[in-house]
Design a protein around this motif. Structure first.
Motif, PDB file in Angstrom:
ATOM      1  N   VAL A 108      29.688  16.190  48.020  1.00 32.01           N
ATOM      2  CA  VAL A 108      29.234  15.563  49.274  1.00 32.01           C
ATOM      3  C   VAL A 108      28.765  16.631  50.272  1.00 32.01           C
ATOM      4  O   VAL A 108      27.674  16.537  50.832  1.00 32.01           O
ATOM      5  N   ASN A 109      29.598  17.648  50.479  1.00 31.69           N
ATOM      6  CA  ASN A 109      29.250  18.661  51.485  1.00 31.69           C
ATOM      7  C   ASN A 109      28.174  19.619  50.998  1.00 31.69           C
ATOM      8  O   ASN A 109      27.462  20.204  51.814  1.00 31.69           O
ATOM      9  N   GLY A 110      28.086  19.801  49.683  1.00 35.54           N
ATOM     10  CA  GLY A 110      27.128  20.745  49.128  1.00 35.54           C
ATOM     11  C   GLY A 110      25.867  20.049  48.655  1.00 35.54           C
ATOM     12  O   GLY A 110      24.902  19.885  49.403  1.00 35.54           O
ATOM     13  N   SER A 111      25.891  19.592  47.380  1.00 35.64           N
ATOM     14  CA  SER A 111      24.627  19.104  46.802  1.00 35.64           C
ATOM     15  C   SER A 111      24.017  17.920  47.533  1.00 35.64           C
ATOM     16  O   SER A 111      22.806  17.861  47.705  1.00 35.64           O
ATOM     17  N   LEU A 112      24.848  16.958  47.989  1.00 35.58           N
ATOM     18  CA  LEU A 112      24.241  15.783  48.627  1.00 35.58           C
ATOM     19  C   LEU A 112      23.697  16.105  50.018  1.00 35.58           C
ATOM     20  O   LEU A 112      22.686  15.538  50.439  1.00 35.58           O
ATOM     21  N   ASN A 113      24.352  17.023  50.732  1.00 36.60           N
ATOM     22  CA  ASN A 113      23.786  17.457  52.014  1.00 36.60           C
ATOM     23  C   ASN A 113      22.473  18.205  51.787  1.00 36.60           C
ATOM     24  O   ASN A 113      21.503  18.010  52.511  1.00 36.60           O
ATOM     25  N   VAL A 114      22.449  19.059  50.766  1.00 38.82           N
ATOM     26  CA  VAL A 114      21.222  19.801  50.468  1.00 38.82           C
ATOM     27  C   VAL A 114      20.117  18.834  50.040  1.00 38.82           C
ATOM     28  O   VAL A 114      18.965  18.942  50.485  1.00 38.82           O
ATOM     29  N   LEU A 115      20.493  17.850  49.203  1.00 34.04           N
ATOM     30  CA  LEU A 115      19.491  16.864  48.777  1.00 34.04           C
ATOM     31  C   LEU A 115      18.925  16.125  49.996  1.00 34.04           C
ATOM     32  O   LEU A 115      17.703  15.921  50.103  1.00 34.04           O
ATOM     33  N   ALA A 116      19.811  15.730  50.908  1.00 31.61           N
ATOM     34  CA  ALA A 116      19.359  15.006  52.106  1.00 31.61           C
ATOM     35  C   ALA A 116      18.396  15.873  52.925  1.00 31.61           C
ATOM     36  O   ALA A 116      17.330  15.413  53.349  1.00 31.61           O
ATOM     37  N   HIS A 118      16.623  18.412  51.871  1.00 30.65           N
ATOM     38  CA  HIS A 118      15.402  18.638  51.078  1.00 30.65           C
ATOM     39  C   HIS A 118      14.462  17.432  51.165  1.00 30.65           C
ATOM     40  O   HIS A 118      13.276  17.576  51.467  1.00 30.65           O
ATOM     41  N   LEU A 119      15.019  16.222  50.939  1.00 33.00           N
ATOM     42  CA  LEU A 119      14.169  15.024  50.947  1.00 33.00           C
ATOM     43  C   LEU A 119      13.602  14.760  52.347  1.00 33.00           C
ATOM     44  O   LEU A 119      12.442  14.374  52.496  1.00 33.00           O
ATOM     45  N   ALA A 120      14.434  14.979  53.364  1.00 34.67           N
ATOM     46  CA  ALA A 120      13.949  14.773  54.737  1.00 34.67           C
ATOM     47  C   ALA A 120      12.856  15.792  55.062  1.00 34.67           C
ATOM     48  O   ALA A 120      11.834  15.447  55.671  1.00 34.67           O
ATOM     49  N   ALA A 121      13.050  17.036  54.624  1.00 35.69           N
ATOM     50  CA  ALA A 121      12.046  18.079  54.906  1.00 35.69           C
ATOM     51  C   ALA A 121      10.717  17.737  54.229  1.00 35.69           C
ATOM     52  O   ALA A 121       9.643  17.934  54.812  1.00 35.69           O
ATOM     53  N   LEU A 122      10.790  17.203  53.007  1.00 35.37           N
ATOM     54  CA  LEU A 122       9.535  16.831  52.320  1.00 35.37           C
ATOM     55  C   LEU A 122       8.770  15.802  53.140  1.00 35.37           C
ATOM     56  O   LEU A 122       7.539  15.858  53.262  1.00 35.37           O
ATOM     57  N   ARG A 123       9.514  14.841  53.731  1.00 38.97           N
ATOM     58  CA  ARG A 123       8.855  13.814  54.557  1.00 38.97           C
ATOM     59  C   ARG A 123       8.255  14.425  55.822  1.00 38.97           C
ATOM     60  O   ARG A 123       7.170  14.048  56.245  1.00 38.97           O
ATOM     61  N   LEU A 124       8.986  15.358  56.422  1.00 41.68           N
ATOM     62  CA  LEU A 124       8.476  15.989  57.645  1.00 41.68           C
ATOM     63  C   LEU A 124       7.228  16.815  57.321  1.00 41.68           C
ATOM     64  O   LEU A 124       6.249  16.808  58.077  1.00 41.68           O
ATOM     65  N   ILE A 125       7.254  17.493  56.178  1.00 41.70           N
ATOM     66  CA  ILE A 125       6.087  18.294  55.757  1.00 41.70           C
ATOM     67  C   ILE A 125       4.894  17.352  55.545  1.00 41.70           C
ATOM     68  O   ILE A 125       3.771  17.622  55.978  1.00 41.70           O
ATOM     69  N   GLN A 127       4.344  14.455  56.950  1.00 43.95           N
ATOM     70  CA  GLN A 127       3.798  13.928  58.210  1.00 43.95           C
ATOM     71  C   GLN A 127       3.249  15.050  59.107  1.00 43.95           C
ATOM     72  O   GLN A 127       2.636  14.795  60.135  1.00 43.95           O
ATOM     73  N   GLY A 128       3.502  16.314  58.698  1.00 44.65           N
ATOM     74  CA  GLY A 128       2.875  17.452  59.378  1.00 44.65           C
ATOM     75  C   GLY A 128       3.588  17.953  60.611  1.00 44.65           C
ATOM     76  O   GLY A 128       3.110  18.867  61.290  1.00 44.65           O
ATOM     77  N   ARG A 129       4.761  17.399  60.915  1.00 41.92           N
ATOM     78  CA  ARG A 129       5.502  17.850  62.100  1.00 41.92           C
ATOM     79  C   ARG A 129       6.910  17.293  62.066  1.00 41.92           C
ATOM     80  O   ARG A 129       7.177  16.343  61.316  1.00 41.92           O
ATOM     81  N   GLY A 130       7.771  17.857  62.881  1.00 42.07           N
ATOM     82  CA  GLY A 130       9.118  17.323  63.035  1.00 42.07           C
ATOM     83  C   GLY A 130      10.177  18.401  62.879  1.00 42.07           C
ATOM     84  O   GLY A 130       9.895  19.533  62.491  1.00 42.07           O
ATOM     85  N   SER A 131      11.415  18.016  63.208  1.00 40.28           N
ATOM     86  CA  SER A 131      12.536  18.959  63.180  1.00 40.28           C
ATOM     87  C   SER A 131      13.640  18.412  62.293  1.00 40.28           C
ATOM     88  O   SER A 131      13.997  17.236  62.395  1.00 40.28           O
ATOM     89  N   LEU A 132      14.176  19.293  61.483  1.00 39.93           N
ATOM     90  CA  LEU A 132      15.357  18.961  60.679  1.00 39.93           C
ATOM     91  C   LEU A 132      16.511  19.829  61.166  1.00 39.93           C
ATOM     92  O   LEU A 132      16.352  21.044  61.308  1.00 39.93           O
ATOM     93  N   ALA A 133      17.653  19.193  61.432  1.00 41.43           N
ATOM     94  CA  ALA A 133      18.871  19.957  61.719  1.00 41.43           C
ATOM     95  C   ALA A 133      19.903  19.549  60.686  1.00 41.43           C
ATOM     96  O   ALA A 133      20.090  18.358  60.406  1.00 41.43           O
ATOM     97  N   ILE A 134      20.539  20.533  60.101  1.00 45.13           N
ATOM     98  CA  ILE A 134      21.546  20.248  59.076  1.00 45.13           C
ATOM     99  C   ILE A 134      22.809  21.024  59.440  1.00 45.13           C
ATOM    100  O   ILE A 134      22.728  22.188  59.844  1.00 45.13           O
ATOM    101  N   ILE A 135      23.964  20.337  59.307  1.00 42.46           N
ATOM    102  CA  ILE A 135      25.202  20.971  59.778  1.00 42.46           C
ATOM    103  C   ILE A 135      25.902  21.709  58.636  1.00 42.46           C
ATOM    104  O   ILE A 135      26.353  21.092  57.673  1.00 42.46           O
TER     105      ILE A 135
END
Ligand code: NAP
Length: 245
Positions: A108-116, A118-125, A127-135
């Motif tokens: 949960v803390n490792g692979s699934l956070n990284v997957l989340a 990664h997938l969110a970053a692909l969407r931001l890329i 759409q050409g803009r946006g911010s991802l923050a990961i804890i």
């Protein structure tokens, strides 16, 4: 108007950050697994100025859940800010006693956070803009006997954040790795009243919101943890192994 999506929206730290974004009139898309808690959080944010709140009930404990969460929050249109905030911290003793607890902690803390992230970053890329923050956590900076499984998962998040930052360099997408020190949330209820001073979730949240505004790559919060972790990382092994950290 800013659109903010949060995976793990019922987290103590996420709720405090969401209150700041709600105060700015943001449109909020919130993912959590507990429908009652999510409804309470959403109602609170509406009273604090959110222009809209869209709740999405999903368990983020599987890759399918994480994929659905990212798809759901982007389904209604572009997202300006994504915060990945779900996590779990069973004790090292519980993980020692049951390997399935250890495996879930790592997953949960490792692979699934990284997957989340990664997938969110692909969407931001896309759409050409946006911010991802990961804890992540200060725990990811050096493995300690008291919580090296949790720390290892957080180190995985830190490495992924670094890779994502490399990937989006020079674009209008930013990736912020948040490294909180011990913070007063339900996750650390067992530490309350102990020797360790817990930061307020509001302090950590304010640092997250500011770091996202500025597109900062890494934020230690509270700030003193940057210095503390520099010292801990530099401690020679023999000295470090004599501590009870
Ligand atoms: N508190 C600290 O000292 C500290 C320090 C460093 C880093 N962090 C990190 O900060 C982040 C937020 O934690 P927090 O301190 O705010 O703790 P928290 O209040 O306990 O929040 C953890 C959140 O993760 C959610 N969650 C866990 N497993 C999930 C799953 N399978 N599906 C959906 N949601 C799930 C929990 O949902 P439920 O509400 O339904 O349980 C909860 O909302 C975590 O990544 C944590 O590791 C915390």
């Amino acid at each position: 108007m800013t659109t903010v999506a949060v995976l793990g929206a019922t987290s103590g730290i996420a709720q405090a950050a969401l209150r700041e974004w709600a105060g700015r009139g943001a449109e909020l898309r919130l993912v959590a697994r507990d429908p009652d808690k999510l409804a309470r959080v959403g109602a609170d944010l509406e009273t604090r100025g959110a222009s809209s709140v869209t709740p999405v009930v999903l368990d983020l404990g599987t890759d399918a859940g994480v994929r659905s969460a990212v798809e759901s929050v982007f389904a209604e249109g572009p997202v300006d800010i994504v915060l990945v905030a779900f996590g779990t911290m069973p004790s090292q003793a519980d993980a020692d006693g049951d390997e399935s607890v250890a495996a879930t902690l790592l997953h949960v803390n490792g692979s699934l956070n990284v997957l989340a992230g990664h997938l969110a970053a692909l969407r931001l890329i896309e759409q050409g803009r946006g911010s991802l923050a990961i804890i992540g956590s200060v725990a990811g900076d050096r493995g300690r006997q008291s919580n090296y499984l949790y720390g290892a998962a957080k180190a995985m998040v830190a490495t992924a954040a670094s890779g994502l930052q490399h990937r989006v360099a020079g674009t209008n997408v930013s990736v912020t790795l948040v490294k909180p020190g011990p913070t007063a949330t339900p996750m650390t209820d067992h530490l309350r009243g102990g020797p360790l001073k817990l930061a307020k979730a509001e302090t950590v949240a304010a640092d997250i919101v500011r770091a996202v505004d500025r597109g900062k790559p890494v934020v230690y919060t509270p700030r003193k943890w940057s210095l503390i972790m520099t010292i801990i990382k530099l401690l020679p092994r023999q000295l470090f192994e004599r501590t009870k950290l």
